[in-house]
Design an enzyme around this catalytic site. Sequence first.
Site, PDB file in Angstrom:
ATOM      1  N   GLU A 177      -4.126  14.171  -6.893  1.00  9.85           N
ATOM      2  CA  GLU A 177      -2.695  14.144  -6.563  1.00  9.85           C
ATOM      3  C   GLU A 177      -2.156  12.741  -6.317  1.00  9.85           C
ATOM      4  O   GLU A 177      -1.210  12.552  -5.553  1.00  9.85           O
ATOM      5  CB  GLU A 177      -2.411  15.062  -5.362  1.00  9.85           C
ATOM      6  CG  GLU A 177      -2.699  16.525  -5.672  1.00  9.85           C
ATOM      7  CD  GLU A 177      -2.509  17.435  -4.483  1.00  9.85           C
ATOM      8  OE1 GLU A 177      -2.260  16.932  -3.371  1.00  9.85           O
ATOM      9  OE2 GLU A 177      -2.620  18.662  -4.650  1.00  9.85           O
ATOM     10  N   GLU A 253      -5.708  23.096  -9.317  1.00  5.86           N
ATOM     11  CA  GLU A 253      -5.666  23.472  -7.906  1.00  5.86           C
ATOM     12  C   GLU A 253      -4.441  24.349  -7.710  1.00  5.86           C
ATOM     13  O   GLU A 253      -3.339  24.001  -8.138  1.00  5.86           O
ATOM     14  CB  GLU A 253      -5.609  22.264  -6.980  1.00  5.86           C
ATOM     15  CG  GLU A 253      -5.629  22.652  -5.492  1.00  5.86           C
ATOM     16  CD  GLU A 253      -5.599  21.453  -4.563  1.00  5.86           C
ATOM     17  OE1 GLU A 253      -6.271  20.455  -4.880  1.00  5.86           O
ATOM     18  OE2 GLU A 253      -4.896  21.510  -3.535  1.00  5.86           O
TER      19      GLU A 253
END
Length: 661
Positions: A177, A253
């Site tokens: 991320e 995810e």
Amino acid sequence: MTWGLWGFALLGCSLASASGVYRLDDALGLASEFDGIGALSGGGATSRLLVNYPEPYRSQILDYLFKPNFAAALQILKVEIGGDAQSTDGTEPSHMHYEDDENYFRGYEWWLMKEAKKRNPNIKLIGLPWAFPGWVGRGENWPYDYPDVTAYYIVSWIIGAKRFHDLDIDYIGIWNERSFSSKYIKLLRYTLDKQELQRVRIIASDNLWEPVSFFMLVDSELREAVDIIGAHYPGTKTVPSALQTKKKLWASEDYSTFNDEVGAGCWARILNQNFVNGKMTSTIAWNLVASYYEDLPFGRCGLMTAQEPWSGHYTVNPPIWITAHTTHFTQPGWYYLQADGHLEKGGSYVALTDRKGNLTIVIETMTHDHSKCIRPLLSPYFVSPQKATFHLKGSFSKLKSLHTWYSKLEFNSPNSTLFQSLGPINVSEGVLTLNLGLDEVYTLTTLTAGFEKPFPDPPASQPFPSDYKDDFNIRNPPFSEAPNFADQTGVFEYFVNVSDPGEHVFTLRQVVTQRPITWVTESEHPISIIGHYKWVNLTITCDIYIESNDGGAFIAGRVNKGGIYAKAAKGIFFWVFPDGTYRVTGDLGGEEVLMKGLSGVRAKAWHTLTLILTGTNASGMLNGNPLWANVTITDPGNGWAAIGTHTYKFTQFDNFHVQAN
């Protein structure tokens, strides 16, 4: 078991009253290859308490997660490559704290991968970093200034997995991320190939679909280096640029939702609709098992819950059985059939085949309010009870029956039906019709996969022991970290203090000596928490050994924050420094000074700290003698116990003891 017990029919072939008619035909050609359903350990320290469970409960938990045809039967395990920094609910240790240091036995992810492989030799393994040791950035909080160093660090982890644990890592990610670097991705591919690791595939960028997919369209070398585009929490949607790359698309995810029935509804919906809406061929849940203190961020956001190793208690939550609807009756390498996938009155279906005549259909009718994931915002939609008629064509046209598995999530009672076998249903001339209710999951399959009876109930839930001691006297510890301590900044490891001839040979040592390349803004003060978040009155005693003149150590109680919020933690912190001073603060940052003075503490000597919290009063002792008293405390009113250091310096702890009442 009769159909009438469940209030629905799986009968007939009349189309007159059908709400929707759906054709499943492999003769039309197949859609994408299915890559599997998985879950994530890490990001961070989400499996921390699991390793401390006594047998047989630890093995039972692992069976629920990984054993084929038993419960979740996960097909992919993704783990954090520890980077010595906070990565959501704690820190995970790096295999290379320092540039000249390599240790492939730290932490618990190696153990977890081996346990998963022991149960399912075909499970796929993924590694992804959240943070990196400081040396990788040469002092900068950035891993891409020296991409060759970062590639060396990551590839060393992959090689170490094979050399020391016989684990073949199948996929590797870039930086969770956070920004990606095209130059680094290309160099990582080159380094992998140079080490004869061509089989290891690269996932990029574990963030959003763009900009990585856009960059891949204009950079052929980058497009060649990346095998899979992985997006987080895509809301079942993709973007045109990702589709145009012709690469596999994964929800690398997803989920991250409290594991009650709503969490199960979220999971059921996205497992189907990530493919139906977004053409994603794999979905990976954060997280695998909620095995961290529940009052840390995102408590119980795992597929199941195992947060009490001291009692042996664990809970097999509904998302485990939702997972089984897909994983028991498919395998990576199967193919999706070409189909729209949307049910006419809401909900979805997917159909998969092994191209050998087997067929699995998974149907979900999750309603909006009963399937909200934690993110992103779910747009309004409606689902109604409906009749669905499936026409089986091609190689499936001769099927006479399909085995049926059923779940019904209940929200007004605790009586959800989870993964119940309803036996075979007849298929008449290639047609079957189902009456679908709300918040249901069906699996219809040619497979006759067995389903073992779950284990007996585990022991009852118990709070953390109110009288807890650890002298760290263990010569060959099975794991590098002491039981129940949850590092939030820094890394605290078992240590053999060979220079000490007395009682402090075996200690716990904070070992991070340089600020890592961080994933979140974290405290400058390493801290490890332990105990019960509801503790109010407690006495904490611990021996401390400050190894350098610019260090410092503390013990603390009523610590009220951890994980990504640890930097803002309040509590009562009793600090000592090698310049002979002490300080009492109401926060980890040390800004709220409640008392300070002289202590006589010095470096390279053992000292015993005691912190006593009773109601609104706090006092402290040094080496068994009163040092300070009558500090008034009003907030926070409860929290964990903790140990920690003033900076990233070597510091040892021994003979920890907490008593709460």
